[in-house]
Design a protein around this motif. Sequence first.
Motif, PDB file in Angstrom:
ATOM      1  N   TYR A 187      -9.846 -63.576 -11.032  1.00 23.93           N
ATOM      2  CA  TYR A 187      -9.316 -64.776 -11.698  1.00 23.93           C
ATOM      3  C   TYR A 187      -8.899 -64.493 -13.147  1.00 23.93           C
ATOM      4  O   TYR A 187      -8.189 -65.278 -13.760  1.00 23.93           O
ATOM      5  N   GLY A 188      -9.397 -63.392 -13.713  1.00 27.35           N
ATOM      6  CA  GLY A 188      -9.197 -63.118 -15.139  1.00 27.35           C
ATOM      7  C   GLY A 188     -10.501 -63.371 -15.881  1.00 27.35           C
ATOM      8  O   GLY A 188     -11.438 -63.973 -15.328  1.00 27.35           O
ATOM      9  N   LEU A 189     -10.567 -62.916 -17.124  1.00 28.26           N
ATOM     10  CA  LEU A 189     -11.785 -63.090 -17.922  1.00 28.26           C
ATOM     11  C   LEU A 189     -12.126 -64.582 -18.031  1.00 28.26           C
ATOM     12  O   LEU A 189     -11.239 -65.388 -18.353  1.00 28.26           O
ATOM     13  N   GLY A 198       6.066 -57.785 -23.474  1.00 27.81           N
ATOM     14  CA  GLY A 198       5.648 -56.505 -22.881  1.00 27.81           C
ATOM     15  C   GLY A 198       4.208 -56.470 -22.420  1.00 27.81           C
ATOM     16  O   GLY A 198       3.803 -55.541 -21.717  1.00 27.81           O
ATOM     17  N   TRP A 199       3.427 -57.476 -22.783  1.00 27.56           N
ATOM     18  CA  TRP A 199       2.013 -57.463 -22.397  1.00 27.56           C
ATOM     19  C   TRP A 199       1.817 -57.906 -20.954  1.00 27.56           C
ATOM     20  O   TRP A 199       0.776 -57.671 -20.361  1.00 27.56           O
ATOM     21  N   ARG A 200       2.809 -58.572 -20.418  1.00 28.76           N
ATOM     22  CA  ARG A 200       2.812 -59.061 -19.036  1.00 28.76           C
ATOM     23  C   ARG A 200       1.589 -59.929 -18.742  1.00 28.76           C
ATOM     24  O   ARG A 200       0.707 -59.552 -17.951  1.00 28.76           O
ATOM     25  N   ILE A 201       1.537 -61.061 -19.388  1.00 28.62           N
ATOM     26  CA  ILE A 201       0.371 -61.920 -19.224  1.00 28.62           C
ATOM     27  C   ILE A 201       0.776 -63.399 -19.192  1.00 28.62           C
ATOM     28  O   ILE A 201       1.588 -63.848 -19.991  1.00 28.62           O
ATOM     29  N   GLY A 202       0.236 -64.099 -18.220  1.00 32.91           N
ATOM     30  CA  GLY A 202       0.520 -65.519 -18.063  1.00 32.91           C
ATOM     31  C   GLY A 202      -0.619 -66.161 -17.297  1.00 32.91           C
ATOM     32  O   GLY A 202      -1.665 -65.547 -17.088  1.00 32.91           O
ATOM     33  N   GLN A 224      -5.339 -59.307 -21.462  1.00 27.78           N
ATOM     34  CA  GLN A 224      -6.167 -60.525 -21.408  1.00 27.78           C
ATOM     35  C   GLN A 224      -6.897 -60.732 -22.729  1.00 27.78           C
ATOM     36  O   GLN A 224      -6.991 -61.847 -23.242  1.00 27.78           O
ATOM     37  N   LYS A 225      -7.400 -59.630 -23.291  1.00 24.95           N
ATOM     38  CA  LYS A 225      -8.097 -59.739 -24.594  1.00 24.95           C
ATOM     39  C   LYS A 225      -7.116 -60.208 -25.671  1.00 24.95           C
ATOM     40  O   LYS A 225      -7.457 -61.000 -26.544  1.00 24.95           O
ATOM     41  N   ALA A 226      -5.901 -59.653 -25.610  1.00 23.84           N
ATOM     42  CA  ALA A 226      -4.893 -60.023 -26.608  1.00 23.84           C
ATOM     43  C   ALA A 226      -4.524 -61.502 -26.452  1.00 23.84           C
ATOM     44  O   ALA A 226      -4.372 -62.230 -27.442  1.00 23.84           O
ATOM     45  N   ALA A 227      -4.419 -61.956 -25.211  1.00 20.62           N
ATOM     46  CA  ALA A 227      -4.065 -63.355 -24.955  1.00 20.62           C
ATOM     47  C   ALA A 227      -5.164 -64.286 -25.480  1.00 20.62           C
ATOM     48  O   ALA A 227      -4.886 -65.367 -26.020  1.00 20.62           O
ATOM     49  N   LEU A 228      -6.396 -63.846 -25.335  1.00 23.30           N
ATOM     50  CA  LEU A 228      -7.529 -64.639 -25.834  1.00 23.30           C
ATOM     51  C   LEU A 228      -7.407 -64.808 -27.349  1.00 23.30           C
ATOM     52  O   LEU A 228      -7.553 -65.913 -27.891  1.00 23.30           O
ATOM     53  N   GLU A 229      -7.100 -63.709 -28.031  1.00 24.84           N
ATOM     54  CA  GLU A 229      -6.923 -63.774 -29.488  1.00 24.84           C
ATOM     55  C   GLU A 229      -5.724 -64.682 -29.834  1.00 24.84           C
ATOM     56  O   GLU A 229      -5.786 -65.467 -30.784  1.00 24.84           O
ATOM     57  N   ALA A 230      -4.665 -64.569 -29.049  1.00 23.63           N
ATOM     58  CA  ALA A 230      -3.473 -65.395 -29.307  1.00 23.63           C
ATOM     59  C   ALA A 230      -3.837 -66.874 -29.259  1.00 23.63           C
ATOM     60  O   ALA A 230      -3.468 -67.649 -30.139  1.00 23.63           O
ATOM     61  N   LEU A 231      -4.573 -67.261 -28.228  1.00 20.44           N
ATOM     62  CA  LEU A 231      -4.916 -68.682 -28.097  1.00 20.44           C
ATOM     63  C   LEU A 231      -5.880 -69.139 -29.183  1.00 20.44           C
ATOM     64  O   LEU A 231      -5.779 -70.247 -29.695  1.00 20.44           O
ATOM     65  N   LYS A 232      -6.817 -68.243 -29.522  1.00 22.93           N
ATOM     66  CA  LYS A 232      -7.838 -68.645 -30.512  1.00 22.93           C
ATOM     67  C   LYS A 232      -7.261 -68.747 -31.907  1.00 22.93           C
ATOM     68  O   LYS A 232      -7.559 -69.670 -32.643  1.00 22.93           O
ATOM     69  N   ASN A 233      -6.454 -67.766 -32.289  1.00 24.64           N
ATOM     70  CA  ASN A 233      -6.052 -67.673 -33.700  1.00 24.64           C
ATOM     71  C   ASN A 233      -4.547 -67.539 -33.919  1.00 24.64           C
ATOM     72  O   ASN A 233      -4.126 -67.164 -35.011  1.00 24.64           O
ATOM     73  N   GLY A 234      -3.752 -67.814 -32.904  1.00 23.68           N
ATOM     74  CA  GLY A 234      -2.322 -67.514 -33.029  1.00 23.68           C
ATOM     75  C   GLY A 234      -1.430 -68.674 -33.456  1.00 23.68           C
ATOM     76  O   GLY A 234      -0.234 -68.478 -33.663  1.00 23.68           O
ATOM     77  N   ASN A 235      -2.003 -69.859 -33.603  1.00 29.09           N
ATOM     78  CA  ASN A 235      -1.132 -71.031 -33.790  1.00 29.09           C
ATOM     79  C   ASN A 235      -0.250 -70.975 -35.026  1.00 29.09           C
ATOM     80  O   ASN A 235       0.914 -71.357 -34.986  1.00 29.09           O
ATOM     81  N   LYS A 236      -0.819 -70.471 -36.138  1.00 25.19           N
ATOM     82  CA  LYS A 236      -0.041 -70.419 -37.393  1.00 25.19           C
ATOM     83  C   LYS A 236       1.192 -69.548 -37.214  1.00 25.19           C
ATOM     84  O   LYS A 236       2.298 -69.909 -37.640  1.00 25.19           O
TER      85      LYS A 236
END
Length: 387
Positions: A67-69, A242-246, A274-286
Motif C-alpha cells: 500500500y505504501g508507507l 522523475g520521482w514517479r510517485i502518486g 515515498q520518503k520524498a513525497a512525505l517531506e513534500a506533503l509535510k513541509n512543501g506548501n511554501k
Amino acid sequence: MNWDEIISDKLQQIPPSGIRKFFDLATEMDDLISLGVGEPDFVTPWHIRESAFYSLEHGSTMYTSNYGLLSLRKEISKSLDQDYGLDYNPEDQVLVTVGVSEAVDLALRTVLNDGDEVLIPEPSYVSYEPSTILAGGKVNKVKTKPEDDFKLTAENLEQAITSESKLLILCYPNNPTGAIMKREDLEEVAKVVKKHDLLVLADEIYAKLTYEGEHVSFPSLAGMKERTILCNGFSKAYAMTGWRIGYVAAPEPLLSSMMRIHQYTILCAPIMSQKAALEALKNGNKQVEKMVDDYNRRRRVITKGLNDIGLDCFEAKGAFYAFPSIKSTGLTSQEFAEQLLKENNVAVIPGDVFGSSGEGFIRCSYAASLESIYEALNRMEDFLKKL
Ligand code: PLP
C-alpha cells in the motif's frame, strides 16, 4: 516472424504517441524554445531532495508495504481532509502508486470488463484512450468546446451516455486546455453521474495549480465519494516528475481490488520517492505557493501575448497550458506546429494529438521561463507575419 500475429490485437489498436512523434522532430534542433513538454521547469525543492538523500544514508533501500508507507498514507489522508474536507482511511482507502499514470491504469483495469465504455471529455490527456483500450474498454469521447471554456457540460455528457457507459474520466484543471470546473459546474455533472449510475475517475493532478477560485475535489460533492476513484500525485505541483510517485484514494472495495493488481505487478512505489513525497506533503506548501505564483505570472503573459499576436486564446485558469486557436491561419494544427518548429525553432504541441476536437488549436506549456515565453511569442509573431 509475423509480428502482426505476435503483438496483441489490443496494442495494435493504439497509435504511437503524437507528442513523442513531435518531440523526435525537435530533439536535433539548436536554439530551440520549447513550450512542448508538460513538465515543470523547476527542480524539485531542495528540502525534498535532501530528505531522499537522508533516507538513503540511513539505509532505506527496501520494499515498503504494498500500500505504501503508512506514514505517507496518513499524510495523504490528512492533506485530503485539510484541502477538501475528504475523509479517507489511510489503512485501506489510500494506495501509493508509481505516479498518477499507474493510478489511472489500475483504476481502469479494476472496473472495466471487455466492452464497457469510458466517457472521456475531449480534448484529453493522451494516456486515457490507450489505457482504456488496454484495459478492454471502449472509448466514448465527449467533446468540450471553447465557447463553454472547455468545461464538460451536463448536457453534453447526458447526450453522450449509452447503455454501455460505466466510467467517466474527469481531469480538471485540464491537460491540454487549462480549463477548470467550478463547484456549480461539477454539481451539474454529478447529477448526471448519479442519474446514470456512473463511476468517476477524477484525475486531479493539477489541483494545486488553480489560479482563480478554489479547486473543488469531485468526491467532496454530495454522494460522489462512494463512486469516485481519486487520483493525484506529486509530479506537477511539487516538480517531482522523475520521482514517479502518486496515489489513489477510493472506497475500500475498489481500493483493495486495485491493490491486488498493484501488488503483483509493481509491489510498491520506490521507497526513496515515498520518503520524498512525505517531506513534500509535510513541509512543501511554501515552495508550491511560490511555483504557483510564478506559473500564474507566466499564464497572464502568455495568454495576453498570444491574443496580442492574433491567436485567439481563452483564459486558462489551471494547470500550465495555454490552448490558443490557430484557425485564423488556415493551417492544420500539425502544419502549424511543424512549420513553426522548422522555420522559427519553437516547439508547441498540435492540438489534434489530444483528440479530433483539438484540431485547430495548439498546446503551449508555460512551464518555461518568462524569458523563453517572451522569446517564443516574438518568434511566433514573426512566423505569423510570414504566413
Ligand atoms: N494525468 C495528467 C492529466 C497528466 O497531464 C499527466 C502528465 O502529464 C499525468 C496524469 C501523469 O502523471 P504522473 O507523472 O504522476 O504519472
